[in-house]
Enzyme design. Structure first.
Site: not given
Ligand code: IMP
Ligand code: MG
Length: 193
Positions: A174, A161
């Site tokens: 952020r 993460f």
């Molecule tokens: P997905 O639907 O799992 O592909 O998620 C994508 C979204 O999840 C991104 O646009 C981020 O907002 C959030 N996200 C996924 N991994 C991380 C991370 O490691 N840090 C912060 N946000 C994340």
């Protein structure tokens, strides 16, 4: 309840495990991506669609490194609670313009399980753009549950993460200028609350 406001230095030293991608590396790679995109979209009607809030910083740098004209719009989706995807993606705020017949480049911060990109691709394709591609700053292929791949990708990273450069954890971190790995103790403590 007493709220203690920590300094940014404190947050960095107390909450981050490591700096994964320093500022300089981000700058160089974003310029390279902008160069590829400028070449591929020369003479086209390019509209950059940034997925808020995470892609805000990336978009701002990428757009300024382009050497071709580009319009900008924003879309807001929600799916995450803390560090876990709820598995359900919702459109929280739509675009302000029509994308019919236009060349759309979706600008995302990170592709993890792929649900967000799948949802956005399906939603936007119904509106009949001339083309639709994805540009993600980060790709975490180990987290993938759906077969999607960004057309442009800044960095492939391990399944950790990360925060900073627009990415958050519970709306924090952020504005860090680099990408850092969030310590497990922070995630653990907050998720227990
Ligand atoms: P997905 O639907 O799992 O592909 O998620 C994508 C979204 O999840 C991104 O646009 C981020 O907002 C959030 N996200 C996924 N991994 C991380 C991370 O490691 N840090 C912060 N946000 C994340
Ligand atoms: Mg996001």
């Amino acid at each position: 309840m007493i709220m203690t406001i920590r300094s940014l230095e404190q947050m960095i030293t107390e909450d981050l495990e490591e700096v994964l991608i320093p500022e300089e590396k981000l700058k160089i790679r974003v310029k390279e991506l902008a160069c590829d995109i400028s070449r591929d979209y020369e003479g086209k009607d390019l509209l950059l669609v940034a997925v808020l809030k995470g892609a805000l910083v990336f978009l701002a740098d990428l757009a300024r490194d382009l050497t071709i004209p580009a319009d900008i719009d924003f879309i807001v989706v929600t799916s995450y609670a803390s560090t876990r995807s709820t598995g359900e993606v919702r459109l929280a705020q739509d675009l302000t313009v029509s994308i019919k017949g236009r060349d759309i480049l979706l600008v995302e911060d990170v592709v993890d399980n792929g649900l967000t990109i799948q949802f956005l691709t399906k939603t936007l394709l119904l509106r009949e753009p001339a083309s639709l591609r994805i540009c993600a700053l980060l790709d975490k292929p180990e987290g993938r549950s759906i077969d999607v791949r960004p057309d442009y990708c800044g960095f492939v990273i391990p399944n950790k993460f990360v925060v900073g450069y627009g990415l958050d954890y519970n709306q924090e971190y952020r504005n860090l200028p680099f990408i850092g790995v969030l310590s497990k103790h922070v995630i653990h403590n907050k998720d227990m609350q």
